[in-house]
Motif scaffolding. Structure first.
Motif, PDB file in Angstrom:
ATOM      1  N   LYS A  89       0.833  -1.203   0.000  1.00 28.89           N
ATOM      2  CA  LYS A  89       0.000   0.000   0.000  1.00 28.89           C
ATOM      3  C   LYS A  89       0.866   1.251   0.000  1.00 28.89           C
ATOM      4  N   GLY A  90       0.667   2.078  -0.998  1.00 25.04           N
ATOM      5  CA  GLY A  90       1.356   3.348  -1.082  1.00 25.04           C
ATOM      6  C   GLY A  90       2.811   3.272  -1.541  1.00 25.04           C
ATOM      7  N   ILE A  91       3.314   2.079  -1.838  1.00 24.94           N
ATOM      8  CA  ILE A  91       4.714   1.942  -2.266  1.00 24.94           C
ATOM      9  C   ILE A  91       4.796   2.159  -3.774  1.00 24.94           C
ATOM     10  N   LEU A  92       5.564   3.153  -4.185  1.00 26.22           N
ATOM     11  CA  LEU A  92       5.761   3.400  -5.608  1.00 26.22           C
ATOM     12  C   LEU A  92       6.646   2.316  -6.205  1.00 26.22           C
ATOM     13  N   LEU A  93       6.284   1.861  -7.389  1.00 25.86           N
ATOM     14  CA  LEU A  93       7.094   0.864  -8.077  1.00 25.86           C
ATOM     15  C   LEU A  93       8.527   1.354  -8.229  1.00 25.86           C
ATOM     16  N   THR A  94       8.712   2.594  -8.657  1.00 26.42           N
ATOM     17  CA  THR A  94      10.071   3.102  -8.890  1.00 26.42           C
ATOM     18  C   THR A  94      10.893   3.117  -7.609  1.00 26.42           C
ATOM     19  N   ARG A  95      10.266   3.373  -6.487  1.00 28.21           N
ATOM     20  CA  ARG A  95      10.998   3.351  -5.211  1.00 28.21           C
ATOM     21  C   ARG A  95      11.395   1.926  -4.844  1.00 28.21           C
ATOM     22  N   ALA A  96      10.498   0.991  -5.039  1.00 24.68           N
ATOM     23  CA  ALA A  96      10.806  -0.416  -4.728  1.00 24.68           C
ATOM     24  C   ALA A  96      11.881  -0.966  -5.668  1.00 24.68           C
ATOM     25  N   LEU A  97      11.845  -0.549  -6.928  1.00 20.43           N
ATOM     26  CA  LEU A  97      12.836  -1.031  -7.892  1.00 20.43           C
ATOM     27  C   LEU A  97      14.247  -0.599  -7.509  1.00 20.43           C
ATOM     28  N   ASN A  98      14.384   0.618  -7.030  1.00 21.15           N
ATOM     29  CA  ASN A  98      15.683   1.102  -6.562  1.00 21.15           C
ATOM     30  C   ASN A  98      16.826   0.728  -7.514  1.00 21.15           C
ATOM     31  N   ASN A  99      16.727   1.216  -8.740  1.00 18.51           N
ATOM     32  CA  ASN A  99      17.760   1.036  -9.775  1.00 18.51           C
ATOM     33  C   ASN A  99      17.879  -0.385 -10.327  1.00 18.51           C
ATOM     34  N   THR A 100      16.855  -1.193 -10.201  1.00 16.71           N
ATOM     35  CA  THR A 100      16.840  -2.484 -10.894  1.00 16.71           C
ATOM     36  C   THR A 100      15.698  -2.454 -11.899  1.00 16.71           C
ATOM     37  N   ASP A 101      15.774  -3.247 -12.918  1.00 10.42           N
ATOM     38  CA  ASP A 101      14.725  -3.260 -13.937  1.00 10.42           C
ATOM     39  C   ASP A 101      14.025  -4.604 -14.057  1.00 10.42           C
ATOM     40  N   ASN A 102      14.320  -5.540 -13.150  1.00 14.48           N
ATOM     41  CA  ASN A 102      13.712  -6.863 -13.206  1.00 14.48           C
ATOM     42  C   ASN A 102      13.107  -7.207 -11.850  1.00 14.48           C
ATOM     43  N   PHE A 103      11.924  -7.797 -11.888  1.00 14.71           N
ATOM     44  CA  PHE A 103      11.298  -8.243 -10.644  1.00 14.71           C
ATOM     45  C   PHE A 103      10.260  -9.304 -10.966  1.00 14.71           C
ATOM     46  N   LYS A 104       9.667  -9.868  -9.927  1.00 14.42           N
ATOM     47  CA  LYS A 104       8.679 -10.940 -10.098  1.00 14.42           C
ATOM     48  C   LYS A 104       7.364 -10.549  -9.434  1.00 14.42           C
ATOM     49  N   TYR A 105       6.312 -11.131  -9.970  1.00  9.84           N
ATOM     50  CA  TYR A 105       4.978 -11.022  -9.401  1.00  9.84           C
ATOM     51  C   TYR A 105       4.443 -12.443  -9.337  1.00  9.84           C
ATOM     52  N   ILE A 106       4.021 -12.873  -8.158  1.00 12.21           N
ATOM     53  CA  ILE A 106       3.470 -14.218  -7.987  1.00 12.21           C
ATOM     54  C   ILE A 106       1.998 -14.060  -7.629  1.00 12.21           C
ATOM     55  N   ASP A 112       0.575 -20.886  -8.086  1.00 14.54           N
ATOM     56  CA  ASP A 112       1.925 -20.286  -8.172  1.00 14.54           C
ATOM     57  C   ASP A 112       2.258 -19.761  -9.567  1.00 14.54           C
ATOM     58  N   TRP A 113       1.451 -18.821 -10.040  1.00 14.11           N
ATOM     59  CA  TRP A 113       1.733 -18.198 -11.331  1.00 14.11           C
ATOM     60  C   TRP A 113       2.815 -17.149 -11.139  1.00 14.11           C
ATOM     61  N   GLU A 114       4.009 -17.461 -11.596  1.00 15.01           N
ATOM     62  CA  GLU A 114       5.141 -16.541 -11.459  1.00 15.01           C
ATOM     63  C   GLU A 114       5.277 -15.740 -12.750  1.00 15.01           C
ATOM     64  N   HIS A 115       5.310 -14.435 -12.593  1.00 15.49           N
ATOM     65  CA  HIS A 115       5.466 -13.525 -13.717  1.00 15.49           C
ATOM     66  C   HIS A 115       6.854 -12.891 -13.629  1.00 15.49           C
ATOM     67  N   ILE A 116       7.575 -12.924 -14.713  1.00 12.35           N
ATOM     68  CA  ILE A 116       8.862 -12.253 -14.805  1.00 12.35           C
ATOM     69  C   ILE A 116       8.579 -10.895 -15.454  1.00 12.35           C
ATOM     70  N   ILE A 117       8.940  -9.832 -14.745  1.00  7.50           N
ATOM     71  CA  ILE A 117       8.638  -8.483 -15.239  1.00  7.50           C
ATOM     72  C   ILE A 117       9.945  -7.734 -15.465  1.00  7.50           C
ATOM     73  N   LYS A 118      10.021  -7.106 -16.613  1.00 12.38           N
ATOM     74  CA  LYS A 118      11.203  -6.331 -16.969  1.00 12.38           C
ATOM     75  C   LYS A 118      10.773  -4.948 -17.429  1.00 12.38           C
ATOM     76  N   VAL A 119      11.443  -3.929 -16.896  1.00  9.75           N
ATOM     77  CA  VAL A 119      11.255  -2.574 -17.404  1.00  9.75           C
ATOM     78  C   VAL A 119      12.060  -2.507 -18.700  1.00  9.75           C
ATOM     79  N   GLU A 120      11.352  -2.462 -19.824  1.00  9.66           N
ATOM     80  CA  GLU A 120      12.040  -2.455 -21.118  1.00  9.66           C
ATOM     81  C   GLU A 120      12.466  -1.056 -21.538  1.00  9.66           C
ATOM     82  N   LYS A 121      11.613  -0.078 -21.230  1.00  8.51           N
ATOM     83  CA  LYS A 121      11.918   1.301 -21.629  1.00  8.51           C
ATOM     84  C   LYS A 121      11.445   2.262 -20.556  1.00  8.51           C
ATOM     85  N   ARG A 122      12.179   3.353 -20.427  1.00  6.89           N
ATOM     86  CA  ARG A 122      11.771   4.491 -19.614  1.00  6.89           C
ATOM     87  C   ARG A 122      11.624   5.652 -20.585  1.00  6.89           C
TER      88      ARG A 122
END
Length: 186
Positions: A89-106, A112-122
């Motif tokens: 709640k209230g956490i910005l994606l960009t703050r959580a990423l903290n200079n990384t461009d890859n993360f997961k969403y389960i 157990d649907w695991e999603h691989i998420i990549k920031v492709e472009k800014r």
């Protein structure tokens, strides 16, 4: 999926970016993926809603984001294993990423649907494009809710694709309509 979700324009900041995310369901062949455009001011809670819409799910189950060895979601004291789940709640994606461009969403801790998420472009904010969340493209139909994870989905596709299969009628009744695993409608 409704292609455009309006965003409160009062949250626009001078340094606003648009993030192009590639979201892929892990372990599925052929690959199921979506490419979405979101404002950099999106919270993890709202991103969860966007992912639910992009994959035509109904938010029946628990979920979490795994970003830089931290877990975010809706804390549940009964599901306290490993790294504690921080509130999304209230956490910005960009703050959580903290200079990384890859993360997961389960999604759905049973399937157990695991999603691989990549920031492709800014991308810089474009007033002509606005602050809408958009599904830009994707490939293949999303898996149904409660199908039983990857093995259940593989069996579902096999049964639904063969009208002579002994379980076809039962599966069709459960799902409610024919299923085309190659169908994608942004």
């Amino acid at each position: 999926m409704n292609n455009v979700v309006p965003i409160d324009k009062q949250k626009v900041k001078k340094d606003l970016e648009l993030l192009e995310l590639h979201i892929e369901l892990a372990g599925i062949s052929p690959v199921i993926w979506r490419r979405i455009l979101i404002p950099s001011t999106i919270t993890l809670g709202k991103l969860h809603t966007v992912i639910q819409l992009a994959f035509a799910w109904r938010d029946y189950h628990l979920h979490e984001f795994s970003i830089r060895d931290k877990r975010y979601g809706i804390p549940d004291p009964e599901l306290n294993w490993g790294e504690p789940i921080r509130s999304e709640k209230g956490i910005l994606l960009t703050r959580a990423l903290n200079n990384t461009d890859n993360f997961k969403y389960i999604y759905d801790f049973g399937d157990d649907w695991e999603h691989i998420i990549k920031v492709e472009k800014r991308l810089p904010y474009d007033p002509d494009r606005g602050l809408s969340i958009m599904c830009l493209e994707g490939k293949n139909a999303a898996t149904p809710e409660d199908v039983g994870g990857i093995p259940g989905y593989e069996e579902f596709v096999e049964v639904m694709g063969n009208s002579q299969h002994p379980e076809h009628h039962r599966m069709l009744e459960w799902y409610g309509e024919l299923f085309d695993p190659t169908r994608f409608d942004k």
